[in-house]
Design a protein around this motif. Structure first.
Motif, mmCIF file in Angstrom:
data_model
loop_
_atom_site.group_PDB
_atom_site.id
_atom_site.type_symbol
_atom_site.label_atom_id
_atom_site.label_comp_id
_atom_site.label_asym_id
_atom_site.label_seq_id
_atom_site.Cartn_x
_atom_site.Cartn_y
_atom_site.Cartn_z
ATOM 1 N N LEU A 55 0.828 -1.208 0.000
ATOM 2 C CA LEU A 55 0.000 0.000 0.000
ATOM 3 C C LEU A 55 0.864 1.260 0.000
ATOM 4 N N LEU A 56 1.948 1.238 0.773
ATOM 5 C CA LEU A 56 2.831 2.394 0.847
ATOM 6 C C LEU A 56 3.522 2.651 -0.484
ATOM 7 N N LEU A 57 3.987 1.594 -1.121
ATOM 8 C CA LEU A 57 4.654 1.758 -2.411
ATOM 9 C C LEU A 57 3.687 2.294 -3.466
ATOM 10 N N ILE A 58 2.466 1.784 -3.466
ATOM 11 C CA ILE A 58 1.464 2.285 -4.411
ATOM 12 C C ILE A 58 1.194 3.772 -4.166
ATOM 13 N N SER A 59 1.127 4.166 -2.891
ATOM 14 C CA SER A 59 0.861 5.568 -2.558
ATOM 15 C C SER A 59 1.987 6.468 -3.030
ATOM 16 N N ILE A 60 3.243 6.020 -2.834
ATOM 17 C CA ILE A 60 4.374 6.852 -3.254
ATOM 18 C C ILE A 60 4.387 7.001 -4.768
ATOM 19 N N VAL A 61 4.142 5.908 -5.470
ATOM 20 C CA VAL A 61 4.099 5.973 -6.936
ATOM 21 C C VAL A 61 2.983 6.901 -7.395
ATOM 22 N N ALA A 62 1.845 6.865 -6.714
ATOM 23 C CA ALA A 62 0.734 7.753 -7.061
ATOM 24 C C ALA A 62 1.113 9.212 -6.844
ATOM 25 N N PHE A 63 1.832 9.507 -5.762
ATOM 26 C CA PHE A 63 2.273 10.874 -5.507
ATOM 27 C C PHE A 63 3.280 11.330 -6.562
ATOM 28 N N ILE A 64 4.137 10.416 -7.012
ATOM 29 C CA ILE A 64 5.084 10.763 -8.076
ATOM 30 C C ILE A 64 4.318 11.119 -9.349
ATOM 31 N N GLY A 65 3.278 10.356 -9.653
ATOM 32 C CA GLY A 65 2.432 10.676 -10.803
ATOM 33 C C GLY A 65 1.768 12.037 -10.645
ATOM 34 N N PHE A 66 1.362 12.356 -9.414
ATOM 35 C CA PHE A 66 0.758 13.664 -9.146
ATOM 36 C C PHE A 66 1.778 14.780 -9.378
ATOM 37 N N ASP A 67 3.038 14.536 -8.960
ATOM 38 C CA ASP A 67 4.090 15.524 -9.204
ATOM 39 C C ASP A 67 4.292 15.752 -10.700
#
Length: 395
Positions: A55-67
């Motif tokens: 879940l944490l890795l998915i969240s970080i990847v999602a934030f990178i996409g947001f950036d």
């Protein structure tokens, strides 16, 4: 009228019930019990840790996409690029820490790498929040610390990590957040900053309280399971291992001795004329006597792998790991003397006028099974009984 029996008092407060007074999240059990509790919680959350990592890795990847989205449409790459680098660094640290924890599922590894992962995540999120402050001010968006709130919740997420260390990390994160945002916030945002900080503190308190309640429940559950396990494994009267546990431990000890090419010694003990003692003094006095005898046996299980058990009635056993004949004879004679002269429990139906015991012992052999070793020790005990009692026979 039954004769008066004087025996030293037995403390009726068991170690298990005493530890219940320590069942609070901010307190600790005695060192050995605390270490056992940490192993219990760490092992209990293996599957939860795996899911939390995903879940944490998915969240970080999602934030990178947001950036990336912000860099293309709203924000200068000079801001989003450092933010992405920080997220990638946190991502790499978390992946490495997760690999260490999953490959070496022990408490020491978790105590080292879980706080490193959470700390890197907290620091990265804080620095990214600071980086985006000019964007918030420029676009006149409401100032908030929602990302740091999520971090505080993640710190207290139940993954088998020490609550005490989670609390320290959460407090450190809260303090660093205040200092960093205060120094980086413009004058016009100071009111919004304090409002957002108040929400962050409230979220941290709520997450900490939930973590506290969960830790308290886990400690209570641990004590309950441990007590139930001990009840299943030990004799209720003497607190020694019961016959079921003795059979399992004897087989394990014998297999280990054969694997390491050494031996164990099995000592069988039977109290002399114990039925006559119960008939004369009553069963309560007999129970007290059994407890005192158990204390003698437990006191002679001095090395880490030695153990004593009550097999039933007035029959006991003691297993010694890798003794020589001199040491075995010394232990047997010491037990006999402690019961005869040390305890000196009055027993007028015994020729010695006090409680005595007969002991038989045997060394394990390379091809022994638990049954064959038990049989030889029992035969030695029979010879001690037949030879006059209150004596030791070693096969």
């Amino acid at each position: 009228m039954q004769p008066h029996v004087v025996l030293p008092p037995i403390d009726d407060l068991s170690a298990e019930s005493a530890t219940l007074t320590w069942g609070f999240a901010l307190r600790r059990f005695p060192p050995e019990l605390e270490a056992e509790y940490m192993r219990f919680t760490f092992q209990s959350y293996q599957q939860t840790r795996r899911k939390a990592i995903v879940l944490l890795l998915i969240s970080i990847v999602a934030f990178i996409g947001f950036d990336l989205l912000l860099s293309q449409h709203l924000v200068s790459p000079t801001i989003t690029l450092p933010a992405m680098v920080l997220r990638l660094c946190a991502l790499l640290i978390i992946v490495f820490a997760a690999s260490r924890v999953l490959k070496s599922p022990d408490v020491a590894t978790g105590d080292l790498w879980i706080p490193i992962a959470l700390g890197s995540l907290s620091l990265a999120m804080l620095l990214i929040t600071v980086l985006y402050l000019p964007v918030v001010e420029q676009m006149q968006l409401p100032f908030g610390l929602e990302g740091m709130m999520l971090i505080q919740m993640a710190i207290f997420f139940p993954i088998g990590y020490s609550y005490r260390k989670s609390l320290y990390l959460a407090l450190a994160t809260l303090l660093l957040t205040y200092v960093a945002i205060y120094l980086a916030t413009a004058e016009a945002l100071s009111m919004q900053f304090h409002v957002s900080l108040a929400y962050l503190v409230a979220a941290s308190v709520a997450a900490g309280a939930a973590g506290y309640c969960h830790e308290h429940s886990m400690r209570t559950l641990f004590l309950t399971k441990r007590t139930l396990r001990n009840m299943a494994d030990t004799d209720g009267l003497t607190q020694l291992y019961n016959r079921r546990s003795f059979d399992l431990l004897l087989q394990r000890a014998l297999q280990e001795a054969q694997r390491e090419h050494n031996c164990i010694a099995l000592i069988m003990l039977d109290l002399d004329h114990f039925k006559a003692y119960n008939d004369l003094y009553g069963h309560p006095a007999g129970d007290l006597a059994l407890q005192r005898i158990a204390g003698v046996l437990a006191g002679n299980a001095r090395r880490g792998l030695d153990f004593a058990a009550r097999l039933g009635g007035e029959e006991f056993a003691l297993v010694l790991h890798n003794p020589d004949r001199t040491y075995l004879a010394s232990v047997c004679e010491s037990i006999r003397k402690q019961i005869h002269s040390g305890l000196a429990i009055e027993h007028l139906k015994n020729p010695a006028q006090v409680m005595t015991a007969s002991l038989g012992a045997s060394f394990s052999q390379a091809d022994d099974s638990p049954t064959s070793l038990y049989q030889r020790a029992d035969e030695a005990l029979y010879r001690a009984k037949a030879g006059g009692r209150n004596r030791v026979e070693i096969d």
